[in-house]
Design a protein around this motif. Sequence first.
Motif, PDB file in Angstrom:
ATOM      1  N   UNK A 101     -12.193  28.960  -0.214  1.00  0.00           N
ATOM      2  CA  UNK A 101     -11.056  28.618   0.633  1.00  0.00           C
ATOM      3  C   UNK A 101     -10.714  27.134   0.558  1.00  0.00           C
ATOM      4  N   UNK A 102     -11.731  26.271   0.508  1.00  0.00           N
ATOM      5  CA  UNK A 102     -11.478  24.833   0.389  1.00  0.00           C
ATOM      6  C   UNK A 102     -10.822  24.525  -0.952  1.00  0.00           C
ATOM      7  N   UNK A 103     -11.351  25.102  -2.018  1.00  0.00           N
ATOM      8  CA  UNK A 103     -10.764  24.905  -3.351  1.00  0.00           C
ATOM      9  C   UNK A 103      -9.332  25.416  -3.389  1.00  0.00           C
ATOM     10  N   UNK A 104      -9.096  26.561  -2.793  1.00  0.00           N
ATOM     11  CA  UNK A 104      -7.736  27.115  -2.735  1.00  0.00           C
ATOM     12  C   UNK A 104      -6.822  26.197  -1.937  1.00  0.00           C
ATOM     13  N   UNK A 105      -7.346  25.604  -0.862  1.00  0.00           N
ATOM     14  CA  UNK A 105      -6.551  24.667  -0.085  1.00  0.00           C
ATOM     15  C   UNK A 105      -6.130  23.458  -0.907  1.00  0.00           C
ATOM     16  N   UNK A 136       2.912  28.154  10.212  1.00  0.00           N
ATOM     17  CA  UNK A 136       2.822  27.160  11.279  1.00  0.00           C
ATOM     18  C   UNK A 136       1.928  25.990  10.912  1.00  0.00           C
ATOM     19  N   UNK A 137       0.839  26.270  10.190  1.00  0.00           N
ATOM     20  CA  UNK A 137      -0.100  25.200   9.854  1.00  0.00           C
ATOM     21  C   UNK A 137      -0.871  25.598   8.604  1.00  0.00           C
ATOM     22  N   UNK A 138      -1.168  24.628   7.756  1.00  0.00           N
ATOM     23  CA  UNK A 138      -1.980  24.847   6.567  1.00  0.00           C
ATOM     24  C   UNK A 138      -3.207  23.961   6.715  1.00  0.00           C
ATOM     25  N   UNK A 139      -4.366  24.586   6.801  1.00  0.00           N
ATOM     26  CA  UNK A 139      -5.606  23.861   7.030  1.00  0.00           C
ATOM     27  C   UNK A 139      -6.497  23.949   5.800  1.00  0.00           C
ATOM     28  N   UNK A 140      -7.708  23.405   5.908  1.00  0.00           N
ATOM     29  CA  UNK A 140      -8.621  23.376   4.773  1.00  0.00           C
ATOM     30  C   UNK A 140      -9.083  24.776   4.387  1.00  0.00           C
ATOM     31  N   UNK A 141      -9.305  25.661   5.362  1.00  0.00           N
ATOM     32  CA  UNK A 141      -9.859  26.976   5.080  1.00  0.00           C
ATOM     33  C   UNK A 141      -8.839  28.106   5.189  1.00  0.00           C
ATOM     34  N   UNK A 142      -7.802  27.908   6.002  1.00  0.00           N
ATOM     35  CA  UNK A 142      -6.875  29.006   6.251  1.00  0.00           C
ATOM     36  C   UNK A 142      -5.483  28.498   6.574  1.00  0.00           C
ATOM     37  N   UNK A 156      -6.832  33.499   5.151  1.00  0.00           N
ATOM     38  CA  UNK A 156      -7.614  32.604   4.277  1.00  0.00           C
ATOM     39  C   UNK A 156      -6.792  32.063   3.105  1.00  0.00           C
ATOM     40  N   UNK A 157      -7.070  30.805   2.759  1.00  0.00           N
ATOM     41  CA  UNK A 157      -6.354  30.164   1.649  1.00  0.00           C
ATOM     42  C   UNK A 157      -6.552  30.895   0.327  1.00  0.00           C
ATOM     43  N   UNK A 158      -7.763  31.402   0.069  1.00  0.00           N
ATOM     44  CA  UNK A 158      -7.991  32.037  -1.224  1.00  0.00           C
ATOM     45  C   UNK A 158      -7.162  33.312  -1.366  1.00  0.00           C
ATOM     46  N   UNK A 159      -6.861  33.993  -0.267  1.00  0.00           N
ATOM     47  CA  UNK A 159      -6.008  35.183  -0.356  1.00  0.00           C
ATOM     48  C   UNK A 159      -4.546  34.813  -0.613  1.00  0.00           C
ATOM     49  N   UNK A 160      -4.150  33.603  -0.224  1.00  0.00           N
ATOM     50  CA  UNK A 160      -2.781  33.153  -0.524  1.00  0.00           C
ATOM     51  C   UNK A 160      -2.588  33.011  -2.034  1.00  0.00           C
ATOM     52  N   UNK A 161      -3.674  32.740  -2.750  1.00  0.00           N
ATOM     53  CA  UNK A 161      -3.583  32.644  -4.204  1.00  0.00           C
ATOM     54  C   UNK A 161      -3.780  33.998  -4.878  1.00  0.00           C
ATOM     55  N   UNK A 162      -4.466  34.923  -4.203  1.00  0.00           N
ATOM     56  CA  UNK A 162      -4.782  36.208  -4.810  1.00  0.00           C
ATOM     57  C   UNK A 162      -3.718  37.266  -4.560  1.00  0.00           C
TER      58      UNK A 162
END
Length: 182
Positions: A101-105, A136-142, A156-162
Amino acid sequence: MEEFIVDYKNELLATVITIITLFVLKFILSKTIRKVGSASDLNKARTRLIIKYVSFGLSVIGIVIIIFIWGVNFRELGIIFSSIFAVIGVAIFAQWSILSNVTSGIILYFSFPFKIGDRIRIMDKEIEYEGNYIIEDIRAFNIHLRNDNSELLTYPNNLMLQKGILMVNVTTNENLDESELL
């Protein structure tokens, strides 16, 4: 004290040069990241988070360089690094989703396909609500998403890429004529 300075003059000079170089690099990279963030109209909190990641990476690089400058025995260093990497490997395996998630962020920050305020639709069958969401907000993990019913979804950020993401609000430029679009 004077003996120490005389005996280790080269190491002290190299250490000072390394530290100054790292501070200059941190300044330049921080300024560049801020410019990318402001040019892309990204949230300042996201920009500060990326700057923290870069600062941490530069600190690790600096520590490694200083260790080599002061001439640590490579055999001892190999044992220390193998022990550290073994512990880090176990921690990474145990926390792979957090690191993902951090990497995806970070990827979402630099590719900036989404901004706060964008209206999107997520193509995920596991989400019960199939309507549109406002970021509403983009954070480090989600990412915090609000649907039309005012319900908050933490995604989760990684699902935004998947997963497939459909941009609902498309920015149009009415000043372009047809020849510029071709």
